[in-house]
Motif scaffolding. Structure first.
Motif, PDB file in Angstrom:
ATOM      1  N   LYS A  87      -4.301  -4.814  -6.158  1.00 49.69           N
ATOM      2  CA  LYS A  87      -5.647  -4.596  -5.524  1.00 49.69           C
ATOM      3  C   LYS A  87      -5.755  -3.069  -5.418  1.00 49.69           C
ATOM      4  O   LYS A  87      -5.823  -2.061  -4.777  1.00 49.69           O
ATOM      5  N   THR A 107       0.755  -1.121   0.207  1.00 48.78           N
ATOM      6  CA  THR A 107       0.175  -0.080   0.349  1.00 48.78           C
ATOM      7  C   THR A 107       0.834   1.105   0.331  1.00 48.78           C
ATOM      8  O   THR A 107       1.184   1.569   1.384  1.00 48.78           O
ATOM      9  N   SER A 120      -1.037  -1.953  -4.715  1.00 44.40           N
ATOM     10  CA  SER A 120      -2.605  -1.303  -4.751  1.00 44.40           C
ATOM     11  C   SER A 120      -2.577   0.423  -5.350  1.00 44.40           C
ATOM     12  O   SER A 120      -1.130   0.794  -4.617  1.00 44.40           O
TER      13      SER A 120
END
Ligand code: URP
Ligand code: ZN
Length: 456
Positions: A151, A96, A126
């Motif tokens: 994602k 992330t 992500s």
């Protein structure tokens, strides 16, 4: 040294058969009857009475996750230790990025954080903002870094969540690069409004967590995701499906021929929202997103496993300590979201799925290993017991009874959402890359390897 596993019953997703296995240099070198190793050193493992599964693959874990209440309780070392004890030899975590980082920069840092992981491991990446160079970053991630799963979050709009217009762009870029888009499907804006309203009305206890993010909001997001996948011809994978209505959308989309996969988690199959009613200290551990649902959702999820609407079981493993959960003692929206479960995934699915007759042994292997290997790009290297595959093998004692407890689990979390659950069946031995990593409850610490994925 060779490992020679004899007298076991091998269970793959497609077949069950009696055969012996020879492992050499981390791979399964031969499968058959009356095998003889020509290696000077051979360790023979008698698997009489045991089932022999490919190592479990958990496609959805969050180790060492940074949150407003500190890092989640398990880092890669403790989380992977728990995974191995449960028979899971491969985990897939997440990158992330900070908004100013490229996907490549954030991935390099995350790979370092995962250095002490004892499982073989890979990462989903992500995109959390849109930049004009994002298609290039995505394409390089697939072709150079070797990661093909991306994602996006439809929830968490105040931090990492993306608007639909950005998700469309990501899907276009990922489809072009030959990747897969994973989606956390919950309609973020509506949920944020609900949360604000509930807190304004002084409805601050965990009981209101499921009220703030109902199953319909998940289903609506699933429906939007499917529409966008259709427009972009992108392969999608919906993580942690928990609501019956979502399944209806997924079933229809699959019937239309869209490339769509779905995952659920043991917590949505086995627990329900009645657990939010109680003292904060007892119920805060169930605060996760999506929240626990109703009995009818659980039943629909079991049916979806059986009928193939759902392909994988992940855990969304992300435990926090009670102290961390207490950040939200007076406001449920501040409770760090997540719970552990990586250690119990296989035993729970075996006990409550296979032994109750809801799924077959072969379906079990498909759900806990083979399908994730195929979708995430590790197949045929992982996900099956076959000559040439990595020697990730679980020798499964089908009779051993256990009781899950935070007192005995291997996660660093101090709570367990399955506290008191009884299971039958657990690993007698876990072999990863041809080395015994768990034997009779004792861990042998061997570093895990970073896994690149095949192009889709
Ligand atoms: O509640 C959850 N699922 N926590 C983990 C982080 C996420 O949302 O995936
Ligand atoms: Zn998650």
């Amino acid at each position: 040294m060779d490992l020679h596993i004899i007298n076991g019953t091998i269970v793959n997703a497609e077949s069950t058969f009696e055969a012996d296995i020879l492992c050499r240099n981390g791979k399964i070198s031969r499968i058959g009857k009356d095998l003889v190793s020509d290696h000077a050193k051979v360790q023979t493992i008698d698997a009489s009475g045991c089932l022999v599964f490919p190592g479990g693959i958990d496609p959805h874990v969050h180790m060492h996750l940074k949150t407003g209440s500190g890092y989640s309780a398990d880092d890669f070392l403790t989380g992977s230790t728990a995974a191995l004890y449960g028979g899971t030899t491969t985990i897939v975590d997440f990158v992330t990025p900070e908004k100013n980082q490229t996907l490549q920069e954030a991935t390099q840092l995350r790979m370092k954080e995962a250095d002490n992981c004892l499982c073989d491991h890979s990462l989903h990446v992500s995109p959390v903002v849109w930049r004009t160079c994002m298609p290039e970053e995505i394409s390089r991630m697939v072709s150079e870094t070797g990661l093909r799963t991306f994602k996006v979050y439809m929830a968490y709009k105040d931090s990492i969540g993306l608007d639909d217009t950005v998700i469309l762009q990501v899907m276009k870029a990922v489809a072009k690069a030959g990747g897969v888009v994973l989606l956390h499907c919950e309609t973020g804006d509506e949920i944020d409004q609900n949360r604000k309203k509930l807190i304004f009305e002084n409805k601050t206890s965990p009981l209101f967590h499921p009220v703030s993010r109902p199953g319909d909001m998940e289903a609506e997001a699933v429906s939007k995701a499917i529409e966008m996948a259709g427009q972009t011809d992108c392969t999608i994978y919906i993580v942690h499906v928990s609501s019956k209505k979502s399944l209806e959308h997924i079933k229809k989309a699959r019937a239309r021929g869209l490339k769509i996969y779905a995952e659920t988690c043991p917590q949505y199959l086995l627990l329900d929202d009645s657990l939010y009613d109680g003292p904060f200290e007892e119920v805060c551990k169930y605060v996760m997103s999506p929240p626990l649902r109703k009995k009818e959702d659980r039943e629909a999820l079991w049916e979806a496993l059986r009928s193939g609407v759902i392909q994988t079981i992940g855990t969304d493993h992300c435990p926090f300590t009670l102290e961390q959960k207490k950040t939200g003692l007076h406001d449920f929206t501040l409770i760090p979201n997540g719970a552990g479960g990586v250690e119990h995934r296989m035993a729970l699915l075996y006990t409550y799925g296979v032994l109750t007759g809801k799924i077959t042994l072969n379906e079990f292997v498909a759900l806990i290993s083979a399908n994730a290997a195929k979708i995430m790009g590790f197949y045929p290297r992982k996900g099956m017991i076959a000559e040439g595959a990595d020697a990730d093998i679980v020798v499964w004692n089908r009779n051993r009874d256990s009781r899950i407890s935070a007192q005995t689990h291997h996660s660093a979390g101090d709570q367990n959402i399955y506290e008191g659950f009884k299971t039958t069946g657990s690993p007698e031995m876990v072999i990863k890359d041809g080395q015994i990593v768990v034997l009779s409850g004792v861990l042998n610490r061997i570093p895990g390897r970073f896994l690149k994925t095949n192009a889709f």
